[in-house]
Enzyme design. Structure first.
Site, PDB file in Angstrom:
ATOM      1  N   GLU A 122       0.828  -1.186   0.000  1.00  0.00           N
ATOM      2  CA  GLU A 122       0.000   0.000   0.000  1.00  0.00           C
ATOM      3  C   GLU A 122       0.866   1.240   0.000  1.00  0.00           C
ATOM      4  O   GLU A 122       1.987   1.238   0.477  1.00  0.00           O
ATOM      5  CB  GLU A 122      -0.939  -0.024   1.212  1.00  0.00           C
ATOM      6  CG  GLU A 122      -2.122  -0.902   0.896  1.00  0.00           C
ATOM      7  CD  GLU A 122      -2.980  -1.242   2.092  1.00  0.00           C
ATOM      8  OE1 GLU A 122      -2.604  -0.869   3.218  1.00  0.00           O
ATOM      9  OE2 GLU A 122      -4.012  -1.871   1.872  1.00  0.00           O
ATOM     10  N   CYS A 135       3.539   8.456   1.408  1.00  0.00           N
ATOM     11  CA  CYS A 135       4.060   7.465   2.334  1.00  0.00           C
ATOM     12  C   CYS A 135       4.322   6.189   1.539  1.00  0.00           C
ATOM     13  O   CYS A 135       3.410   5.584   0.986  1.00  0.00           O
ATOM     14  CB  CYS A 135       3.026   7.246   3.428  1.00  0.00           C
ATOM     15  SG  CYS A 135       3.504   6.030   4.636  1.00  0.00           S
ATOM     16  N   CYS A 142       6.376  -7.035   6.735  1.00  0.00           N
ATOM     17  CA  CYS A 142       7.557  -6.640   7.516  1.00  0.00           C
ATOM     18  C   CYS A 142       7.976  -7.839   8.340  1.00  0.00           C
ATOM     19  O   CYS A 142       7.130  -8.540   8.891  1.00  0.00           O
ATOM     20  CB  CYS A 142       7.220  -5.466   8.438  1.00  0.00           C
ATOM     21  SG  CYS A 142       8.640  -4.865   9.382  1.00  0.00           S
ATOM     22  N   CYS A 146       6.536  -5.620  15.712  1.00  0.00           N
ATOM     23  CA  CYS A 146       6.117  -4.620  16.693  1.00  0.00           C
ATOM     24  C   CYS A 146       4.675  -4.915  17.102  1.00  0.00           C
ATOM     25  O   CYS A 146       3.814  -5.134  16.243  1.00  0.00           O
ATOM     26  CB  CYS A 146       6.253  -3.216  16.128  1.00  0.00           C
ATOM     27  SG  CYS A 146       7.955  -2.887  15.622  1.00  0.00           S
ATOM     28  N   CYS A 149       1.616  -2.856  15.656  1.00  0.00           N
ATOM     29  CA  CYS A 149       1.586  -2.533  14.221  1.00  0.00           C
ATOM     30  C   CYS A 149       0.904  -3.632  13.409  1.00  0.00           C
ATOM     31  O   CYS A 149       1.254  -4.800  13.525  1.00  0.00           O
ATOM     32  CB  CYS A 149       3.019  -2.325  13.723  1.00  0.00           C
ATOM     33  SG  CYS A 149       3.116  -2.093  11.949  1.00  0.00           S
ATOM     34  N   GLY A 206       6.923  -2.121   5.990  1.00  0.00           N
ATOM     35  CA  GLY A 206       8.282  -2.623   5.953  1.00  0.00           C
ATOM     36  C   GLY A 206       9.296  -1.799   6.718  1.00  0.00           C
ATOM     37  O   GLY A 206       9.039  -0.658   7.089  1.00  0.00           O
ATOM     38  N   GLU A 207      10.433  -2.408   6.939  1.00  0.00           N
ATOM     39  CA  GLU A 207      11.537  -1.739   7.625  1.00  0.00           C
ATOM     40  C   GLU A 207      12.565  -1.356   6.560  1.00  0.00           C
ATOM     41  O   GLU A 207      13.277  -2.225   6.033  1.00  0.00           O
ATOM     42  CB  GLU A 207      12.123  -2.705   8.679  1.00  0.00           C
ATOM     43  CG  GLU A 207      13.441  -2.253   9.284  1.00  0.00           C
ATOM     44  CD  GLU A 207      13.458  -0.805   9.747  1.00  0.00           C
ATOM     45  OE1 GLU A 207      12.641  -0.425  10.594  1.00  0.00           O
ATOM     46  OE2 GLU A 207      14.307  -0.040   9.245  1.00  0.00           O
ATOM     47  N   SER A 238      12.047   6.301   8.028  1.00  0.00           N
ATOM     48  CA  SER A 238      11.701   5.929   9.401  1.00  0.00           C
ATOM     49  C   SER A 238      12.181   4.509   9.690  1.00  0.00           C
ATOM     50  O   SER A 238      11.928   3.586   8.923  1.00  0.00           O
ATOM     51  CB  SER A 238      10.185   6.004   9.591  1.00  0.00           C
ATOM     52  OG  SER A 238       9.825   5.496  10.857  1.00  0.00           O
ATOM     53  N   SER A 260      11.526   5.231  15.392  1.00  0.00           N
ATOM     54  CA  SER A 260      10.331   4.808  16.121  1.00  0.00           C
ATOM     55  C   SER A 260      10.728   4.415  17.528  1.00  0.00           C
ATOM     56  O   SER A 260      11.085   3.275  17.775  1.00  0.00           O
ATOM     57  CB  SER A 260       9.691   3.616  15.401  1.00  0.00           C
ATOM     58  OG  SER A 260       9.285   4.023  14.113  1.00  0.00           O
ATOM     59  N   LEU A 261      10.668   5.369  18.429  1.00  0.00           N
ATOM     60  CA  LEU A 261      11.153   5.118  19.794  1.00  0.00           C
ATOM     61  C   LEU A 261      10.070   4.446  20.640  1.00  0.00           C
ATOM     62  O   LEU A 261      10.263   3.356  21.151  1.00  0.00           O
ATOM     63  CB  LEU A 261      11.614   6.438  20.411  1.00  0.00           C
ATOM     64  CG  LEU A 261      12.347   6.333  21.744  1.00  0.00           C
ATOM     65  CD1 LEU A 261      13.624   5.530  21.619  1.00  0.00           C
ATOM     66  CD2 LEU A 261      12.638   7.717  22.311  1.00  0.00           C
ATOM     67  N   HIS A 262       8.955   5.124  20.816  1.00  0.00           N
ATOM     68  CA  HIS A 262       7.735   4.580  21.441  1.00  0.00           C
ATOM     69  C   HIS A 262       7.824   4.210  22.921  1.00  0.00           C
ATOM     70  O   HIS A 262       6.793   3.970  23.548  1.00  0.00           O
ATOM     71  CB  HIS A 262       7.204   3.358  20.682  1.00  0.00           C
ATOM     72  CG  HIS A 262       6.979   3.598  19.223  1.00  0.00           C
ATOM     73  ND1 HIS A 262       6.438   4.765  18.725  1.00  0.00           N
ATOM     74  CD2 HIS A 262       7.241   2.824  18.136  1.00  0.00           C
ATOM     75  CE1 HIS A 262       6.366   4.677  17.411  1.00  0.00           C
ATOM     76  NE2 HIS A 262       6.860   3.528  17.026  1.00  0.00           N
ATOM     77  N   ASN A 337      -3.338   4.143  16.080  1.00  0.00           N
ATOM     78  CA  ASN A 337      -4.410   3.792  15.160  1.00  0.00           C
ATOM     79  C   ASN A 337      -4.808   2.360  15.400  1.00  0.00           C
ATOM     80  O   ASN A 337      -4.043   1.451  15.098  1.00  0.00           O
ATOM     81  CB  ASN A 337      -3.935   3.924  13.709  1.00  0.00           C
ATOM     82  CG  ASN A 337      -3.800   5.368  13.315  1.00  0.00           C
ATOM     83  OD1 ASN A 337      -4.717   6.151  13.487  1.00  0.00           O
ATOM     84  ND2 ASN A 337      -2.637   5.727  12.816  1.00  0.00           N
ATOM     85  N   CYS A 380      -0.819   5.300   9.916  1.00  0.00           N
ATOM     86  CA  CYS A 380       0.393   4.569  10.294  1.00  0.00           C
ATOM     87  C   CYS A 380       0.074   3.218  10.890  1.00  0.00           C
ATOM     88  O   CYS A 380      -0.761   3.096  11.764  1.00  0.00           O
ATOM     89  CB  CYS A 380       1.155   5.299  11.391  1.00  0.00           C
ATOM     90  SG  CYS A 380       1.501   6.971  11.049  1.00  0.00           S
TER      91      CYS A 380
HETATM   92  N1  SAH Z   1       9.260   0.116   9.850  1.00  0.00           N
HETATM   93  C1  SAH Z   1       9.507   1.501   9.999  1.00  0.00           C
HETATM   94  C2  SAH Z   1       8.660   2.367   9.102  1.00  0.00           C
HETATM   95  C3  SAH Z   1       7.205   1.991   8.910  1.00  0.00           C
HETATM   96  S1  SAH Z   1       6.111   2.221  10.275  1.00  0.00           S
HETATM   97  C4  SAH Z   1       9.342   1.909  11.442  1.00  0.00           C
HETATM   98  O1  SAH Z   1       8.859   1.107  12.235  1.00  0.00           O
HETATM   99  O2  SAH Z   1       9.738   3.026  11.776  1.00  0.00           O
HETATM  100  C5  SAH Z   1       5.860   3.996  10.337  1.00  0.00           C
HETATM  101  C6  SAH Z   1       5.505   4.513  11.738  1.00  0.00           C
HETATM  102  O3  SAH Z   1       4.172   4.124  12.118  1.00  0.00           O
HETATM  103  C7  SAH Z   1       6.428   3.974  12.830  1.00  0.00           C
HETATM  104  O4  SAH Z   1       6.782   4.995  13.741  1.00  0.00           O
HETATM  105  C8  SAH Z   1       5.549   2.964  13.497  1.00  0.00           C
HETATM  106  O5  SAH Z   1       5.997   2.664  14.773  1.00  0.00           O
HETATM  107  C9  SAH Z   1       4.208   3.637  13.454  1.00  0.00           C
HETATM  108  N2  SAH Z   1       3.076   2.756  13.688  1.00  0.00           N
HETATM  109  C10 SAH Z   1       2.992   1.440  13.416  1.00  0.00           C
HETATM  110  N3  SAH Z   1       1.770   0.970  13.766  1.00  0.00           N
HETATM  111  C11 SAH Z   1       1.068   2.006  14.254  1.00  0.00           C
HETATM  112  C12 SAH Z   1      -0.269   2.153  14.747  1.00  0.00           C
HETATM  113  N4  SAH Z   1      -1.109   1.140  14.768  1.00  0.00           N
HETATM  114  N5  SAH Z   1      -0.660   3.379  15.158  1.00  0.00           N
HETATM  115  C13 SAH Z   1       0.199   4.427  15.081  1.00  0.00           C
HETATM  116  N6  SAH Z   1       1.441   4.346  14.616  1.00  0.00           N
HETATM  117  C14 SAH Z   1       1.889   3.154  14.215  1.00  0.00           C
HETATM  118 FE1  SF4 Z   2       7.699  -3.326  10.835  1.00  0.00          FE
HETATM  119 FE2  SF4 Z   2       7.731  -0.695  11.412  1.00  0.00          FE
HETATM  120 FE3  SF4 Z   2       5.489  -2.177  11.738  1.00  0.00          FE
HETATM  121 FE4  SF4 Z   2       7.570  -2.537  13.376  1.00  0.00          FE
HETATM  122  S1  SF4 Z   2       6.330  -0.638  13.168  1.00  0.00           S
HETATM  123  S2  SF4 Z   2       6.340  -4.152  12.408  1.00  0.00           S
HETATM  124  S3  SF4 Z   2       9.280  -2.236  11.996  1.00  0.00           S
HETATM  125  S4  SF4 Z   2       6.505  -1.719   9.829  1.00  0.00           S
END
Ligand code: SAH
Ligand code: SF4
Length: 405
Positions: A122, A135, A142, A146, A149, A206-207, A238, A260-262, A337, A380
């Site tokens: 997508e 985006c 991926c 996480c 995600c 993806g990463e 990212s 992506s610290l979180h 989300n 995201c």
């Molecule tokens: N894999 C990379 C880039 C893709 S994800 C990464 O993890 O950084 C892009 C961003 O969306 C990242 O910061 C990720 O942590 C965040 N993200 C993933 N799932 C999400 C969700 N359900 N709600 C909000 N942000 C989310």
């Molecule tokens: Fe992959 Fe980024 Fe989603 Fe983590 S947040 S599963 S690294 S796409």
């Protein structure tokens, strides 16, 4: 007997592979690769440099979709190229336009005949009054897991080629009439400037740092001033924290970095971003301190997803600003989300405001990222291809969540 929860694996193995189409597309070819293609089409060495310039202009500046349209190229050469190559972009399976103007495309890529499964990704366009952000995905699915995600739950995973990465942008520019002289769509929202797509974020599926070479080659094409010409300052990659590749990204790509610290504690980050078990917070932040080119004018964005009662306390906010002290940083708070089956909830709005106040008081501006395209699951972490379609029940659950939002 006490049953211990099995620890989630840091990553899964890619399940699919790229099988090149019989006639490759020139989209994603570098100048050197175009020179080779010209050689294969019978162009003698001394002429190739000039021909590469022409092709580059037609493909990446004008965005033509057929060799026929390359009027400055001889008929014979156009035919010789068309015999061997195409200018195909990823195939559009579906296009959705959100009430807020966000567009999401489901794209089909050449799959693997062995598994018979289509490879889908997508790509999302987020327009604003003065900018338009695309985006872009770097992988089908991926391999990382996480826990918050949706993409991470997808089983089918393979790396995209440079052409498939650049191809997403080419496809989006086709659909938005974002080439010289092309027609803009009349529906949805389009920014006021002369470009529809002004910014690129590698934040789709993806990463990106797990597909380093293709991502680098693609972004260098995107940034090339004689073609698409989107400045590296407007391209953000990212990463979930692939520490060994961060320095290389700065050196070889030179784009903006988002991390992506979180979470501010390893224990929690291990759970949210299991890759943290390999590269813990301290190591990750050191790589950020060392990121080539990072400065107050070129800050690193730290993404922080707001998860109710998980990482959203005021203590967490204070620890976050303490942790980032001394790093030229921006903080991006992302409301979580939700997706069907996810175990988290988005923090309450008041809590996000309190959290963001702490961040703001520490000197960081406009930290909350407004979720866009929620009605079309384009936000995201919600990206997941239709190969694993939502069931009717899941869709209902999602609507219910959107309504209580
Ligand atoms: N894999 C990379 C880039 C893709 S994800 C990464 O993890 O950084 C892009 C961003 O969306 C990242 O910061 C990720 O942590 C965040 N993200 C993933 N799932 C999400 C969700 N359900 N709600 C909000 N942000 C989310
Ligand atoms: Fe992959 Fe980024 Fe989603 Fe983590 S947040 S599963 S690294 S796409």
């Amino acid at each position: 007997m006490l049953q211990l929860e099995p620890t989630t694996a840091i990553e899964k193995t890619p399940l699919a592979r790229y099988v090149a189409p019989a006639k490759p597309s020139l989209i994603g070819f570098s100048r050197a690769q175009l020179a080779e293609a010209l050689g294969a089409a019978g162009v003698p060495e001394p002429q190739r440099k000039m021909r590469v310039q022409q092709l580059w202009h037609w493909i990446y500046f004008r965005g033509v979709t057929s060799f026929e349209a390359m009027s400055s190229v001889s008929k014979e050469l156009r035919a010789a190229l068309a015999e061997r190559y195409t200018l195909e972009r990823p195939e559009i399976v579906a296009e959705q336009i959100s009430v807020d103007g966000t567009r999401k495309w489901l794209l089909r890529l050449p799959g693997d005949a062995e598994s018979g499964l289509p490879h889908e990704i997508e790509c999302v366009y987020i327009p604003d009054t003065d900018r338009g952000t695309l985006c872009v995905s770097s992988q089908v699915g991926c391999t990382l897991n996480c826990s918050f995600c949706h993409t991470g739950t997808q089983r089918l995973v393979r790396n995209l080629t440079a052409g498939e990465i650049v191809g997403q942008l080419m496809m989006a520019r086709d659909r938005l009439g974002d080439w010289p002289g092309a027609m803009r769509p009349t529906d949805g929202v389009i920014p006021s400037g002369d470009r529809c797509i002004t910014n690129i974020v590698m934040m789709g599926m993806g990463e990106p740092l797990y597909n380093f070479d293709a991502v680098r080659d693609a972004l260098l094409i995107v940034a090339d001033g004689e073609g698409i010409g989107i400045s590296k300052r407007r391209i953000t990659l990212s990463t979930s924290g692939v520490v060994p590749e961060i320095e290389r990204a700065g050196r070889e790509i030179g784009c903006m970095l988002a991390v992506s610290l979180h979470a501010v504690r390893d224990e929690l980050r291990n759970e949210l971003v299991p890759l943290n078990r390999k590269y813990p917070i301290a190591t990750l932040l050191q790589a950020c301190r060392d990121y080539p080119g990072a400065s107050n004018a070129k800050r690193i964005t730290f993404e922080y997803v707001m998860l109710k009662n998980v990482n959203d306390s005021i203590e967490d906010a204070k620890a976050l600003v303490r942790l980032l002290k001394g790093i030229p940083a921006k903080i991006n708070l992302i409301p979580f989300n939700p997706w069907p089956g996810s175990k988290y909830e988005c923090s309450d709005w008041e809590q996000i405001e309190k959290f963001s106040q702490v961040v703001f008081d520490a000197g960081y501006a406009s930290p909350v990222r407004t979720p866009r395209g929620r009605d079309i699951l384009a936000a995201c972490g919600q990206l997941k291809s239709a190969t694993e379609k939502l069931s009717a029940r899941e869709r209902m659950a999602l609507r219910a969540m959107a309504m209580t939002d």
